[in-house]
Scaffold this motif. Structure first.
Motif, PDB file in Angstrom:
ATOM      1  N   VAL A 124      -0.746 -29.169 -64.163  1.00 36.76           N
ATOM      2  CA  VAL A 124      -1.397 -29.486 -62.886  1.00 36.76           C
ATOM      3  C   VAL A 124      -0.490 -29.200 -61.693  1.00 36.76           C
ATOM      4  O   VAL A 124      -0.898 -28.528 -60.745  1.00 36.76           O
ATOM      5  N   PRO A 125       0.765 -29.682 -61.666  1.00 33.10           N
ATOM      6  CA  PRO A 125       1.593 -29.411 -60.483  1.00 33.10           C
ATOM      7  C   PRO A 125       1.900 -27.937 -60.303  1.00 33.10           C
ATOM      8  O   PRO A 125       1.955 -27.449 -59.172  1.00 33.10           O
ATOM      9  N   HIS A 126       2.093 -27.220 -61.415  1.00 35.55           N
ATOM     10  CA  HIS A 126       2.359 -25.779 -61.318  1.00 35.55           C
ATOM     11  C   HIS A 126       1.159 -25.064 -60.713  1.00 35.55           C
ATOM     12  O   HIS A 126       1.281 -24.250 -59.788  1.00 35.55           O
ATOM     13  N   ALA A 127      -0.027 -25.368 -61.231  1.00 31.79           N
ATOM     14  CA  ALA A 127      -1.244 -24.741 -60.710  1.00 31.79           C
ATOM     15  C   ALA A 127      -1.473 -25.102 -59.251  1.00 31.79           C
ATOM     16  O   ALA A 127      -1.881 -24.256 -58.437  1.00 31.79           O
ATOM     17  N   ALA A 128      -1.200 -26.352 -58.883  1.00 32.63           N
ATOM     18  CA  ALA A 128      -1.418 -26.789 -57.499  1.00 32.63           C
ATOM     19  C   ALA A 128      -0.488 -26.051 -56.546  1.00 32.63           C
ATOM     20  O   ALA A 128      -0.889 -25.674 -55.442  1.00 32.63           O
ATOM     21  N   ARG A 129       0.750 -25.853 -56.955  1.00 28.77           N
ATOM     22  CA  ARG A 129       1.692 -25.155 -56.077  1.00 28.77           C
ATOM     23  C   ARG A 129       1.284 -23.700 -55.892  1.00 28.77           C
ATOM     24  O   ARG A 129       1.356 -23.161 -54.791  1.00 28.77           O
ATOM     25  N   ILE A 130       0.875 -23.050 -56.975  1.00 27.79           N
ATOM     26  CA  ILE A 130       0.403 -21.673 -56.853  1.00 27.79           C
ATOM     27  C   ILE A 130      -0.826 -21.626 -55.956  1.00 27.79           C
ATOM     28  O   ILE A 130      -0.932 -20.787 -55.061  1.00 27.79           O
ATOM     29  N   GLY A 131      -1.767 -22.538 -56.204  1.00 27.81           N
ATOM     30  CA  GLY A 131      -2.985 -22.568 -55.399  1.00 27.81           C
ATOM     31  C   GLY A 131      -2.700 -22.785 -53.931  1.00 27.81           C
ATOM     32  O   GLY A 131      -3.345 -22.179 -53.061  1.00 27.81           O
ATOM     33  N   LEU A 132      -1.723 -23.641 -53.622  1.00 28.46           N
ATOM     34  CA  LEU A 132      -1.384 -23.921 -52.229  1.00 28.46           C
ATOM     35  C   LEU A 132      -0.837 -22.667 -51.548  1.00 28.46           C
ATOM     36  O   LEU A 132      -1.188 -22.363 -50.406  1.00 28.46           O
ATOM     37  N   GLN A 133       0.004 -21.913 -52.247  1.00 26.68           N
ATOM     38  CA  GLN A 133       0.562 -20.698 -51.664  1.00 26.68           C
ATOM     39  C   GLN A 133      -0.523 -19.633 -51.472  1.00 26.68           C
ATOM     40  O   GLN A 133      -0.561 -18.955 -50.439  1.00 26.68           O
ATOM     41  N   VAL A 134      -1.403 -19.489 -52.455  1.00 27.40           N
ATOM     42  CA  VAL A 134      -2.501 -18.524 -52.319  1.00 27.40           C
ATOM     43  C   VAL A 134      -3.412 -18.921 -51.165  1.00 27.40           C
ATOM     44  O   VAL A 134      -3.840 -18.071 -50.367  1.00 27.40           O
ATOM     45  N   LEU A 135      -3.708 -20.205 -51.046  1.00 24.42           N
ATOM     46  CA  LEU A 135      -4.569 -20.680 -49.968  1.00 24.42           C
ATOM     47  C   LEU A 135      -3.949 -20.373 -48.607  1.00 24.42           C
ATOM     48  O   LEU A 135      -4.650 -19.968 -47.679  1.00 24.42           O
TER      49      LEU A 135
END
Length: 620
Positions: A115-126
């Motif tokens: 979850v934290p890994h995916a959230a960090r990637i998602g935040l950068q893409v966003l």
């Protein structure tokens, strides 16, 4: 332009060399910029000969405007566009060439992410997507294949071949649905003459939601045996229940609402992702995958235990290896995760200075020491420099923050000058240094060899090369082709091995510290034409000596995490420093973390890019 192929020269400058792949609007090429002698990626934005000359002319104008808008974005999470070329009846976009793996590669390798890994990637893409939208451009093909990672782990949004301005007609053939079906928003699948439903920012956010779902669940939410079945599922099927999304689930569910007006906007989505990256308490490792048809892979091993591939931690956002405790929730395997803050329970018996033995309460390091001695370097612009008897820079101020959290006043802090060759000796000598913040790269072998223990990382650096400005060097291969060129690095640094691995062993020169290498580089009488050190150090030195040196970009070789070093016997001090770092890196009350403030003050002017975010404390 017809007959496009290898050796075709675009606009008398870009020589096409080989195909890299086929995108939404044609072929992507690796090309040579003959003017700057560098490799680039080149992509045509239009289908040649698909329409009448008049319509083609309109498309050329629109594609030119869009490519120019993309080129002006200049965001750290968006691929860099170098040039926009109009040649004949085609518009070409010239981008940086990225020899990096994609999120799709990572998912093939790991199947699903925490979850934290995916959230960090998602935040950068966003954030990259927000910059694109603010430029008036829609991406229209957000998916794992179009998300790359730089060597430092930063996520990068790329491939704008089918993006369009808001309100513009499709730059494609008539009646064709463009994009990848699994990631297309439902409103784009019900277009009619009366209700065209053009793409909007909400359509891109839907695709981000699909990507987030795929990262944490290990499968796409809408699938089918044919493209038509996929489109029907996207338009009509509810979002499949999520087993592993945890605190990401509410955001994913909102992003995947069929009605685009009910989806959160980018600002709301960013707030929700930030909340997850700050406060998430549960980390889901790759667990048992949902049942899948046999054509998609073998079933779980006997006994229900999941088959999980070994995870190679190549990016700076990898979560800590050690999990703190285990809990079972909703029938799935969940693990409590988090950055330790130095307050957890455990064996509190005395280990060296800073604790008391027996059954009494543990004392702190400041209880038993009147002064905290911090080892720093003297000539690393941005990180630490010495001006007379005063030190300043990111590592210096970070050391002051650590001291404050340990209970020392500023007048109780002493900075001592160290270099790469003597910093471990300073930690072992009495009254020389208690902790060292001197771009000391974390390495398990180094801990054993030097007799130190690290807390951190407090910064993640890439490999870098500082070269003389008057030399024709653009990458490492240029140095290999010049046997007379000497490459200097500090003795006992990680670059001793790196230089040998790069085929430059016969050209290596070792000095006690990097400052000695820089002196040799600046001396025209020496054959030292390059200094190998970290990119943040290279950036600072190139800025300081801009008339004589330059930095080489895109040097491969992985990242180096800087750690706060202390004597291996100082278990109590290590625990306190870890707690201090956790507090320094944690945002509070809607304000940025102390770490982010220090980065903005000292490193952003040198690196010329905003904060990449606080690194995970894997050594605490």
């Amino acid at each position: 332009m017809t007959g496009i192929g290898p050796d075709t020269v675009i606009a008398d400058r870009y020589r096409l060399q080989r195909q890299l792949g086929r995108g939404g609007m044609g072929v992507v090429w690796e090309a040579l910029d003959t003017r700057l002698d560098r490799k680039v990626a080149v992509k045509g934005l239009l289908y040649p000969g698909a329409v009448t000359p008049a319509t083609q002319g309109q498309w050329v104008n629109r594609a030119r405007r869009e490519a120019q808008a993309i080129a002006r974005i200049g965001h750290q999470n968006v691929v860099a566009v170098h040039d926009v070329i109009e040649d004949g009846d085609q518009v070409w976009i010239v981008m940086e060439l990225l020899n990096s793996r994609s999120l799709a590669d990572l998912l093939r390798e790991q199947q699903q992410l925490s979850v934290p890994h995916a959230a960090r990637i998602g935040l950068q893409v966003l954030r990259g997507l927000t910059a694109v939208h603010e430029a008036g451009v829609l991406h229209r093909d957000v998916k794992p294949h179009n998300i790359l990672f730089r060597p430092d782990g930063r996520a990068l949004l790329m491939d704008f071949g089918i993006s369009t301005f808001e309100g513009a007609v499709q730059v494609t053939r008539s009646h064709e649905i463009i994009g990848t079906p699994h990631y297309l928003a439902p409103e784009l699948l019900s277009r009619t003459a009366a209700q065209p439903h053009p793409a909007t920012a909400a359509s891109d956010l839907w695709a981000l939601g699909v990507t987030l779902y795929e990262m944490v669940e290990g499968r796409r939410p809408f699938d089918g045996s044919t493209g038509y079945e996929v489109l029907i599922a996207v338009r009509e099927s509810p979002v499949p229940a999520m087993q592993y999304a945890g605190p990401l689930a509410p955001l994913v569910e909102r992003l995947l609402r069929k009605d685009p007006l009910q989806r959160p906007d980018a600002a709301a989505a960013e707030r929700m992702l930030q909340a997850v990256t700050r406060d998430v308490a549960l980390d889901t490792p790759a667990g048992p995958r949902p049942p899948e048809p046999a054509r998609q892979g073998p079933p779980p091993a006997a006994g229900g235990r999941p088959q999980v591939r070994a995870r190679r931690r190549r990016d700076r956002w990898a979560v800590p290896v050690a999990v703190l405790c285990t809990a079972l929730l909703a029938g799935g395997a969940w693990y409590v995760w988090g950055q330790q803050d130095g307050t957890g329970t455990g064996d509190d018996r005395a280990h060296g200075k800073g604790t008391t033995g027996g059954s009494g309460a543990a004392s702190t390091f400041s209880d038993t020491h009147q002064v905290l001695r911090i080892g720093v370097k003297q000539d690393q612009p941005g990180l630490s420099v010495q001006d007379g008897s005063t030190f300043k820079g990111f590592e210096v101020d970070l050391g002051k923050e650590i001291a404050r959290h340990l209970g020392f006043d500023e007048d109780q802090v002493r900075f001592v000058r160290v270099n790469s060759g003597n910093r471990s000796d300073y930690l072992k000598a009495a009254d020389r240094a208690d902790i060292v913040l001197a771009s000391y790269s974390i390495n398990d072998e180094r801990e054993k060899k030097d007799g130190v223990v690290f807390a951190g990382p407090y910064y993640q650096a890439l490999k870098g090369l500082l070269v003389r400005k008057n030399r024709p060097y653009n990458d490492v291969s240029d140095l290999r082709n010049d046997p007379s060129a000497k490459v200097c690095t500090a003795r006992k640094s990680v670059y001793e091995t790196w230089i040998r691995n790069e085929g430059l062993a016969g050209q290596q020169v070792l000095r006690p510290g990097f400052e000695d290498c820089v002196k040799a580089l600046l001396d025209p009488a020496t054959p030292v034409y390059a200094v190998a050190t970290d990119d943040v150090i290279v950036a600072g030195l190139a800025d300081k000596y801009s008339d004589k040196t330059k930095a080489l970009d895109n040097i491969e070789g992985g990242t180096e995490g800087y750690g706060v070093a202390m004597d291996a016997n100082e278990a109590g001090l290590h625990k306190e420093v870890c707690g201090a770092l956790a507090s320094i890196m944690k945002p509070a009350g809607g304000k940025p973390s102390a770490w982010a403030v220090l980065y903005g003050r000292h490193l952003e002017p040198v690196m010329r890019q905003p904060s990449p975010g606080e690194p995970v404390l894997t050594k605490c």
